[in-house]
Scaffold this motif. Structure first.
Motif, PDB file in Angstrom:
ATOM      1  N   TYR A 201      -2.131  -4.219   8.608  1.00  0.00           N
ATOM      2  CA  TYR A 201      -1.318  -4.151   7.381  1.00  0.00           C
ATOM      3  C   TYR A 201      -0.213  -5.214   7.462  1.00  0.00           C
ATOM      4  O   TYR A 201      -0.527  -6.384   7.556  1.00  0.00           O
ATOM      5  CB  TYR A 201      -0.785  -2.726   7.155  1.00  0.00           C
TER       6      TYR A 201
ATOM      7  N   ASP B 187      -5.682   0.984  13.834  1.00  0.00           N
ATOM      8  CA  ASP B 187      -5.004   1.931  12.921  1.00  0.00           C
ATOM      9  C   ASP B 187      -5.690   1.909  11.554  1.00  0.00           C
ATOM     10  O   ASP B 187      -5.092   1.496  10.558  1.00  0.00           O
ATOM     11  CB  ASP B 187      -3.512   1.564  12.794  1.00  0.00           C
TER      12      ASP B 187
ATOM     13  N   PRO C  25      -7.546   2.899   7.918  1.00  0.00           N
ATOM     14  CA  PRO C  25      -7.180   3.824   6.834  1.00  0.00           C
ATOM     15  C   PRO C  25      -7.977   5.117   6.977  1.00  0.00           C
ATOM     16  O   PRO C  25      -8.923   5.177   7.755  1.00  0.00           O
ATOM     17  CB  PRO C  25      -7.610   3.069   5.571  1.00  0.00           C
TER      18      PRO C  25
ATOM     19  N   GLN D 237       0.844  -1.201   0.000  1.00  0.00           N
ATOM     20  CA  GLN D 237       0.000   0.000   0.000  1.00  0.00           C
ATOM     21  C   GLN D 237       0.880   1.252   0.000  1.00  0.00           C
ATOM     22  O   GLN D 237       1.970   1.240   0.548  1.00  0.00           O
ATOM     23  CB  GLN D 237      -0.903  -0.013   1.226  1.00  0.00           C
TER      24      GLN D 237
ATOM     25  N   THR E 207       3.208  -4.416  11.703  1.00  0.00           N
ATOM     26  CA  THR E 207       4.284  -3.693  12.382  1.00  0.00           C
ATOM     27  C   THR E 207       4.029  -3.458  13.877  1.00  0.00           C
ATOM     28  O   THR E 207       4.895  -3.755  14.698  1.00  0.00           O
ATOM     29  CB  THR E 207       4.507  -2.325  11.712  1.00  0.00           C
ATOM     30  N   PHE E 208       2.847  -2.935  14.220  1.00  0.00           N
ATOM     31  CA  PHE E 208       2.559  -2.671  15.641  1.00  0.00           C
ATOM     32  C   PHE E 208       2.548  -3.979  16.433  1.00  0.00           C
ATOM     33  O   PHE E 208       3.046  -4.047  17.559  1.00  0.00           O
ATOM     34  CB  PHE E 208       1.197  -1.970  15.801  1.00  0.00           C
TER      35      PHE E 208
ATOM     36  N   PHE F  94      -6.525  -3.628  11.698  1.00  0.00           N
ATOM     37  CA  PHE F  94      -5.961  -2.808  10.611  1.00  0.00           C
ATOM     38  C   PHE F  94      -4.432  -2.919  10.671  1.00  0.00           C
ATOM     39  O   PHE F  94      -3.708  -1.931  10.687  1.00  0.00           O
ATOM     40  CB  PHE F  94      -6.410  -1.344  10.722  1.00  0.00           C
TER      41      PHE F  94
ATOM     42  N   ARG G 238       5.102   3.284  17.073  1.00  0.00           N
ATOM     43  CA  ARG G 238       5.250   1.841  17.317  1.00  0.00           C
ATOM     44  C   ARG G 238       6.099   1.607  18.555  1.00  0.00           C
ATOM     45  O   ARG G 238       5.877   0.679  19.325  1.00  0.00           O
ATOM     46  CB  ARG G 238       5.877   1.175  16.085  1.00  0.00           C
TER      47      ARG G 238
ATOM     48  N   ASP H  13      -6.474  -8.033   9.454  1.00  0.00           N
ATOM     49  CA  ASP H  13      -6.565  -7.104   8.324  1.00  0.00           C
ATOM     50  C   ASP H  13      -7.497  -7.718   7.286  1.00  0.00           C
ATOM     51  O   ASP H  13      -7.600  -8.934   7.163  1.00  0.00           O
ATOM     52  CB  ASP H  13      -5.192  -6.851   7.703  1.00  0.00           C
ATOM     53  N   ILE H  14      -8.162  -6.851   6.538  1.00  0.00           N
ATOM     54  CA  ILE H  14      -9.110  -7.312   5.527  1.00  0.00           C
ATOM     55  C   ILE H  14      -8.390  -7.813   4.270  1.00  0.00           C
ATOM     56  O   ILE H  14      -8.952  -8.553   3.465  1.00  0.00           O
ATOM     57  CB  ILE H  14     -10.114  -6.176   5.191  1.00  0.00           C
ATOM     58  N   SER H  15      -7.127  -7.427   4.118  1.00  0.00           N
ATOM     59  CA  SER H  15      -6.365  -7.802   2.923  1.00  0.00           C
ATOM     60  C   SER H  15      -5.552  -9.076   3.167  1.00  0.00           C
ATOM     61  O   SER H  15      -4.706  -9.138   4.065  1.00  0.00           O
ATOM     62  CB  SER H  15      -5.435  -6.646   2.532  1.00  0.00           C
TER      63      SER H  15
ATOM     64  N   PHE I 105       4.347   2.292   5.991  1.00  0.00           N
ATOM     65  CA  PHE I 105       3.940   3.539   6.644  1.00  0.00           C
ATOM     66  C   PHE I 105       5.041   3.990   7.607  1.00  0.00           C
ATOM     67  O   PHE I 105       5.035   3.653   8.788  1.00  0.00           O
ATOM     68  CB  PHE I 105       2.611   3.351   7.375  1.00  0.00           C
TER      69      PHE I 105
ATOM     70  N   ALA J 187      -9.664 -10.614   8.357  1.00  0.00           N
ATOM     71  CA  ALA J 187     -10.993 -10.351   8.934  1.00  0.00           C
ATOM     72  C   ALA J 187     -11.392  -8.906   8.678  1.00  0.00           C
ATOM     73  O   ALA J 187     -10.527  -8.030   8.554  1.00  0.00           O
ATOM     74  CB  ALA J 187     -10.968 -10.608  10.445  1.00  0.00           C
ATOM     75  N   ASN J 188     -12.704  -8.689   8.601  1.00  0.00           N
ATOM     76  CA  ASN J 188     -13.224  -7.321   8.579  1.00  0.00           C
ATOM     77  C   ASN J 188     -13.336  -6.861  10.036  1.00  0.00           C
ATOM     78  O   ASN J 188     -14.141  -7.384  10.802  1.00  0.00           O
ATOM     79  CB  ASN J 188     -14.593  -7.296   7.897  1.00  0.00           C
ATOM     80  N   ALA J 189     -12.523  -5.893  10.393  1.00  0.00           N
ATOM     81  CA  ALA J 189     -12.427  -5.477  11.795  1.00  0.00           C
ATOM     82  C   ALA J 189     -13.767  -4.976  12.339  1.00  0.00           C
ATOM     83  O   ALA J 189     -14.101  -5.232  13.499  1.00  0.00           O
ATOM     84  CB  ALA J 189     -11.370  -4.393  11.947  1.00  0.00           C
ATOM     85  N   PHE J 190     -14.537  -4.283  11.512  1.00  0.00           N
ATOM     86  CA  PHE J 190     -15.821  -3.761  11.996  1.00  0.00           C
ATOM     87  C   PHE J 190     -16.728  -4.905  12.456  1.00  0.00           C
ATOM     88  O   PHE J 190     -17.319  -4.851  13.531  1.00  0.00           O
ATOM     89  CB  PHE J 190     -16.510  -2.935  10.908  1.00  0.00           C
TER      90      PHE J 190
HETATM   91  N1  SAH Z   1      -0.969  -0.281  11.167  1.00  0.00           N
HETATM   92  C1  SAH Z   1      -0.383  -0.365   9.835  1.00  0.00           C
HETATM   93  C2  SAH Z   1      -1.047   0.502   8.802  1.00  0.00           C
HETATM   94  C3  SAH Z   1      -2.520   0.241   8.617  1.00  0.00           C
HETATM   95  S1  SAH Z   1      -3.137   0.871   7.115  1.00  0.00           S
HETATM   96  C4  SAH Z   1       1.089  -0.004   9.904  1.00  0.00           C
HETATM   97  O1  SAH Z   1       1.519   0.596  10.892  1.00  0.00           O
HETATM   98  O2  SAH Z   1       1.814  -0.306   8.966  1.00  0.00           O
HETATM   99  C5  SAH Z   1      -4.808   0.391   7.209  1.00  0.00           C
HETATM  100  C6  SAH Z   1      -5.066  -1.093   6.973  1.00  0.00           C
HETATM  101  O3  SAH Z   1      -6.446  -1.340   7.216  1.00  0.00           O
HETATM  102  C7  SAH Z   1      -4.811  -1.578   5.559  1.00  0.00           C
HETATM  103  O4  SAH Z   1      -3.861  -2.623   5.594  1.00  0.00           O
HETATM  104  C8  SAH Z   1      -6.161  -2.108   5.057  1.00  0.00           C
HETATM  105  O5  SAH Z   1      -6.049  -3.292   4.293  1.00  0.00           O
HETATM  106  C9  SAH Z   1      -6.872  -2.376   6.356  1.00  0.00           C
HETATM  107  N2  SAH Z   1      -8.346  -2.352   6.334  1.00  0.00           N
HETATM  108  C10 SAH Z   1      -9.171  -1.491   5.679  1.00  0.00           C
HETATM  109  N3  SAH Z   1     -10.459  -1.746   5.992  1.00  0.00           N
HETATM  110  C11 SAH Z   1     -10.466  -2.777   6.874  1.00  0.00           C
HETATM  111  C12 SAH Z   1     -11.489  -3.483   7.584  1.00  0.00           C
HETATM  112  N4  SAH Z   1     -12.772  -3.172   7.452  1.00  0.00           N
HETATM  113  N5  SAH Z   1     -11.117  -4.476   8.432  1.00  0.00           N
HETATM  114  C13 SAH Z   1      -9.812  -4.784   8.593  1.00  0.00           C
HETATM  115  N6  SAH Z   1      -8.798  -4.152   7.953  1.00  0.00           N
HETATM  116  C14 SAH Z   1      -9.127  -3.165   7.107  1.00  0.00           C
END
Ligand code: SAH
Length: 379
Positions: free
Chosen positions: A214, A283, A285, A184, A217-218, A212, A196, A234-236, A189, A261-264
């Motif tokens: 990614y 964290d 987006p 991304q 890292t955290f 979230f 961190r 993470d959703i990805s 990031f 997973a979808n965090a919401f």
């Molecule tokens: N914490 C990371 C950066 C996170 S960026 C770091 O420090 O590097 C935001 C991330 O949220 C992205 O990887 C994206 O894929 C993810 N994301 C977006 N929508 C989401 C959702 N509904 N559930 C889970 N992850 C999601």
């Protein structure tokens, strides 16, 4: 060269350092406007203010590059400017190079030119990087939708001889893969580097949930700083695969796992199930880039933080970030307070900071102060 004269009301903001001039802030323009060229900007009473690049296709008509009348905008200008930047390497407006991003990963450079007037200088910028750093490689990550507002195509690729685009960087004594081709943004990031590190005092012996994540890292920092168990979501699927690789790279994969997973959805469900963690980290987006949908962003932050807080054991911690620049620090704190009220939890602030110091903030320019990083203890 076009001469752009500002409206009287606009002059002070631009004179005081703000580099943007919107089309509706202009009294008159002398000369035929050609997008991407350099224009001179004057106050309403015809005093020289600066020079910048112009694009009639963009809502932001001019972005200033210099305040000096005698300074020429040419190849040498970019060489001089890049020499003045440090670390990251270039953070757009805050480094007086509007819409230019250069991230430096070891000896590799990833660049984004997000406006027409800076895109035309890409060859000069690449030349300057080559001259100053003797880099191992340069990659362009201009596959960003915002370029279309400037009439520019989305594109990515090498600006040097090809190289292996999976780079391993070192951060706070840990190692992370950075995929500069498919990751991304520019692949990583860098702006959260100091944040961190800020979790080290709250994670010892803790069960930690990170959403979230990614590339993890955290979460990997948490495991390294002594957490008992860490789960990152993470959703990805790509991000999760990379996060698991990063856990192995740092030899924390026995206690640090990642799942798609979808965090919401998941946080809501786990709240109902009564799951509890010592530390929950969020964290997400950016939730909006425009003022029209700011309410949606506020609702989103409130919702996710409410769900996160409910998963924190009494006395545990919520670690929460926001990179939406339109949600300024005060508003973010208000949102977190609203979430705490709704969750019927008492919170106290432990850490409240912004992006790493190599992403400097220009006072009066809200969008350079975009990252909010907050740790609260949740009773
Ligand atoms: N914490 C990371 C950066 C996170 S960026 C770091 O420090 O590097 C935001 C991330 O949220 C992205 O990887 C994206 O894929 C993810 N994301 C977006 N929508 C989401 C959702 N509904 N559930 C889970 N992850 C999601």
């Amino acid at each position: 060269m076009n001469k752009v004269y500002l409206r009287r009301k606009i002059t002070p903001r631009v004179e005081n350092g703000h580099p943007w001039i919107f089309s509706n802030e202009v009294e008159k323009i002398e000369g035929e406007v050609v997008g991407g060229e350099i224009a001179e900007v004057f106050s309403h009473d015809k005093k020289f203010i600066g020079k910048g690049y112009i694009n009639p296709k963009s809502q932001i008509l001019v972005r200033l590059l210099t305040r000096s009348k005698s300074e020429e905008i040419n190849e040498a200008f970019f060489l001089t400017q890049l020499r003045k930047c440090y670390c990251r390497l270039v953070f757009g407006e805050a480094d007086s190079l509007p819409q230019l991003i250069i991230d430096k990963f070891n000896d590799y450079f990833v660049i984004q030119t997000l406006a027409l007037g800076i895109d035309v200088w890409k060859p000069a910028i690449v030349k300057a990087i080559n001259e100053i750093f003797d880099p191992k490689g340069i990659y362009e990550r201009n596959d960003v939708p915002v370029r279309e507002l400037e009439g520019l195509p989305q594109q990515k690729g090498f600006l040097s001889a090809p190289f292996d685009t999976q780079i391993i960087i070192n951060e706070n004594g840990l190692k992370f893969y950075v995929d500069v081709e498919n990751g991304q943004k520019t692949g990583y990031f860098l702006d959260q580097q100091d944040n961190r590190k800020a979790i080290q005092h709250i994670v010892k012996g803790a069960d930690v949930l990170g959403a979230f994540t990614y590339t993890g890292t955290f979460e990997i920092h948490a495991a390294h700083y002594g957490a008992k168990s860490v789960l990152g979501l993470d959703i990805s699927a790509n991000a999760v695969a990379q996060a698991n690789k990063n856990a192995e790279l740092n030899e924390v994969h026995d206690r640090c796992k990642f799942e798609v997973a979808n965090a919401f959805d998941v946080l809501k469900q786990w709240g109902k199930d009564g799951r509890q963690y010592d530390v929950v980290m969020l964290d997400p987006p950016a939730f909006t880039k425009s003022r029209e949908t700011i309410q949606k962003a506020i609702t989103g932050y409130k919702e996710i933080n409410l769900r996160g807080m409910k998963l924190v054991k009494p006395g545990g911690f919520l670690v929460t970030s926001s990179c939406t620049n339109l949600v300024q620090p005060d508003l973010f704190l208000q949102i977190i307070n609203m979430a705490a009220k709704d969750a019927r939890r008492k919170i106290r602030q432990v850490v409240f900071q912004t992006q790493s110091s190599d992403h400097p903030i220009i006072l009066g320019m809200e969008n350079t102060h975009y990252l909010k990083f907050l740790i609260v203890q949740v009773q």
